[in-house]
Design an enzyme around this catalytic site. Structure first.
Site, mmCIF file in Angstrom:
data_model
loop_
_atom_site.group_PDB
_atom_site.id
_atom_site.type_symbol
_atom_site.label_atom_id
_atom_site.label_comp_id
_atom_site.label_asym_id
_atom_site.label_seq_id
_atom_site.Cartn_x
_atom_site.Cartn_y
_atom_site.Cartn_z
ATOM 1 N N HIS A 114 0.871 -1.173 0.000
ATOM 2 C CA HIS A 114 0.000 0.000 0.000
ATOM 3 C C HIS A 114 0.913 1.229 0.000
ATOM 4 C CE1 HIS A 114 -2.739 2.974 1.853
ATOM 5 N NE2 HIS A 114 -3.721 2.216 1.418
ATOM 6 N N ASP A 191 3.337 -4.631 7.961
ATOM 7 C CA ASP A 191 2.136 -3.818 7.832
ATOM 8 C C ASP A 191 0.950 -4.766 8.071
ATOM 9 O OD1 ASP A 191 -0.158 -2.593 6.952
ATOM 10 O OD2 ASP A 191 0.748 -1.731 5.149
ATOM 11 N N GLN A 194 -4.223 -5.214 7.144
ATOM 12 C CA GLN A 194 -5.242 -6.154 6.630
ATOM 13 C C GLN A 194 -5.137 -7.531 7.274
ATOM 14 O OE1 GLN A 194 -7.618 -5.055 4.894
ATOM 15 N NE2 GLN A 194 -6.867 -3.229 3.872
ATOM 16 N N LYS A 217 -10.151 -0.539 11.025
ATOM 17 C CA LYS A 217 -10.382 -1.712 10.179
ATOM 18 C C LYS A 217 -10.707 -2.943 11.025
ATOM 19 C CE LYS A 217 -7.045 -0.235 6.648
ATOM 20 N NZ LYS A 217 -7.763 0.337 5.531
ATOM 21 N N CYS A 357 -4.761 2.368 -3.651
ATOM 22 C CA CYS A 357 -3.444 2.847 -3.179
ATOM 23 C C CYS A 357 -2.340 1.827 -3.449
ATOM 24 C CB CYS A 357 -3.469 3.205 -1.697
ATOM 25 S SG CYS A 357 -4.529 4.590 -1.346
HETATM 26 N N1 7TS Z 1 -1.572 -0.755 4.684
HETATM 27 C C1 7TS Z 1 -2.479 -1.533 4.083
HETATM 28 C C2 7TS Z 1 -2.113 -2.918 3.671
HETATM 29 C C3 7TS Z 1 -3.769 -1.023 3.859
HETATM 30 O O1 7TS Z 1 -4.673 -1.805 3.258
HETATM 31 C C4 7TS Z 1 -4.087 0.282 4.272
HETATM 32 C C5 7TS Z 1 -5.414 0.901 4.003
HETATM 33 C C6 7TS Z 1 -3.095 1.032 4.923
HETATM 34 C C7 7TS Z 1 -1.844 0.493 5.107
HETATM 35 C C8 7TS Z 1 -3.348 2.406 5.455
HETATM 36 O O2 7TS Z 1 -4.242 2.358 6.504
HETATM 37 P P1 7TS Z 1 -4.724 3.713 7.214
HETATM 38 O O3 7TS Z 1 -5.676 3.257 8.255
HETATM 39 O O4 7TS Z 1 -3.523 4.369 7.732
HETATM 40 O O5 7TS Z 1 -5.382 4.513 6.131
HETATM 41 N N2 7TS Z 1 -6.122 0.332 2.955
HETATM 42 C C9 7TS Z 1 -7.225 0.846 2.371
HETATM 43 C C10 7TS Z 1 -7.871 0.202 1.333
HETATM 44 O O6 7TS Z 1 -7.518 -0.876 0.852
HETATM 45 N N3 7TS Z 1 -8.942 0.945 0.933
HETATM 46 O O7 7TS Z 1 -8.979 2.045 1.702
HETATM 47 C C11 7TS Z 1 -7.924 1.991 2.591
#
Ligand code: 7TS
Length: 401
Positions: A114, A191, A194, A217, A357
């Site tokens: 990401h 990371d 997910q 999430k 992303c």
């Molecule tokens: N890393 C992964 C693997 C992600 O899927 C996401 C967000 C992030 C980092 C960043 O997370 P945040 O909470 O800091 O924004 N992924 C997604 C997505 O797949 N659709 O919207 C956000």
């Protein structure tokens, strides 16, 4: 079966929500916990010598303990509250990274990261003349053989890798990668955005040095994230932001910082967010993370089977297996993902369309501009998938006509 715990489905009875990889829905207990804090003991933490401030401090610190237990950290001192996964990764790049990764050193990431796990390293490599390298993605998974050869040869200072791909649903062998990285004197950042919300993640068993994830999430509120750092590393790290709440004493030109983890939590934190996250973990623990994982695995199997019967649909990612999580991206012949998502929305079906992303993965590896993506959590059921697939079929027929 769990849907009734989530008020959004009572208030939107027709909603099929298939976008949990972007953010999950929140159970009533999480909403109630936040409301309870604001209504009954709203106050700042670590400061007030009065009852409700002590109660808020207690709730905040209990969450830290709960999270430590949830990911099997050795100590709650290894848990830092941030805003989200993005901030957690940036914190490491801008503190540990800046001090420990030297010019000519290597940082290894992968083509399926990401942007949150690319940009901080790209920036650091520009600032410090570090060599940023990529593990290739081949057949929708990491090319582990080449990665292992490369790690053995180039001995990167850091391997920063996603546990689960947010576009492909591929589960990466992070335990094995940690072993290879450590054998070569490097560190591993996982990371977990997910993975932590959907499966057992045990930092000790994985031997993770850093783990980043987001509360929103995993059925918790937005605005609260977590960074785990192994204590021996954390002890040597300098602060990220500075200001109130992270000091022992301040004189005109010098400051003695507080011990970790407080040293990394400058300013008033998201107290309500931690309290909501605590309730989210309670909710997940009551069901059991294994049960959540099995439920999503069954849904993934069901969805993959149904989608594979549609000739115009190309499914990205691995076939159903142990290495496949509840995220499914598809490409439909001659129909743009944005059109699909918009037409699905007319039937109250929420899916994500776009590059998620993952520009590098989309452009360089998959050679697509965008995908339509569905993703699950505990509140989804087979009926959601049936409605999605039926709707998709009728969109394809309508557009082709
Ligand atoms: N890393 C992964 C693997 C992600 O899927 C996401 C967000 C992030 C980092 C960043 O997370 P945040 O909470 O800091 O924004 N992924 C997604 C997505 O797949 N659709 O919207 C956000």
């Amino acid at each position: 079966m769990y849907k009734s715990d989530f008020p959004i489905f009572k208030n939107n009875p027709n909603l099929v929500y298939l976008d949990s990889a972007a953010t999950s829905q929140k159970p009533q207990s999480v909403i109630d916990a936040i409301k309870d804090y604001y209504e009954n003991y709203n106050s700042n933490i670590h400061r007030g010598i009065y009852k409700i401030s002590e109660q808020a401090t207690d709730a905040y610190e209990k969450t830290r303990k709960k999270i430590a237990k949830f990911i099997n950290a050795k100590s709650e001192k290894e848990i830092i509250f941030t805003r989200n996964t993005t901030e957690s990764i940036n914190l490491i790049a801008k503190t540990w990274g800046k001090e420990n990764v030297k010019a000519e050193d290597k940082i290894l990431i992968s083509e399926m990261e990401h942007h949150s796990n690319i940009l901080p390293w790209q920036q650091l490599s520009g600032e410090q003349n570090i060599c940023l390298r990529y593990i290739n993605v081949r057949d929708h998974k990491l090319d582990i053989q080449r990665a292992e050869a490369e790690i053995n040869e180039t001995k990167p200072a850091l391997l920063a890798i996603t546990h689960v791909s947010n576009s492909l649903g591929t589960i990466n062998p992070v335990k094995k990668l940690a072993e290879i990285a450590h054998k070569n004197g490097g560190m591993i950042l996982i990371d977990g955005a997910q993975s932590v919300p959907h499966m057992q993640v045990d930092v000790q068993s994985l031997d993770a040095d850093f783990l980043a994830f987001s509360g929103h999430k995993m059925l918790g509120p937005t605005g609260i994230g977590v960074l785990y750092v192994k204590e021996e590393i954390l002890k040597k790290m300098n602060p990220f932001l500075t200001g109130g709440g992270m000091i022992k004493s301040v004189s005109r030109f010098e400051t003695e910082f507080a011990d970790h983890p407080y040293k990394f939590e400058a300013g008033t934190p998201d107290i309500a967010g931690t309290i909501g996250l605590s309730a989210a973990i309670d909710y997940m623990n009551t069901i059991g993370i294994e049960r959540i994982e099995t439920h999503e695995r069954n849904l993934t199997k069901y969805a993959l089977k149904k989608l594979s019967g549609l000739s115009e649909v190309t499914i990205l990612g691995l076939p159903f297996s142990e290495d496949r999580a509840g995220v499914i991206s598809i490409v439909v012949d001659e129909i743009h993902p944005h059109d699909i998502a918009q037409l699905l929305d007319e039937n109250n079906i929420a899916v994500r369309a776009g590059h998620h992303c993952n520009h590098i993965l989309m452009k360089d590896v998959l050679k697509v501009t965008a995908t339509t993506r569905i993703s699950f959590h505990i509140y989804n059921d087979e009926n959601d998938i049936d409605r999605f697939v039926e709707s998709l079929k009728s969109i394809m027929t309508k557009i082709k006509r």
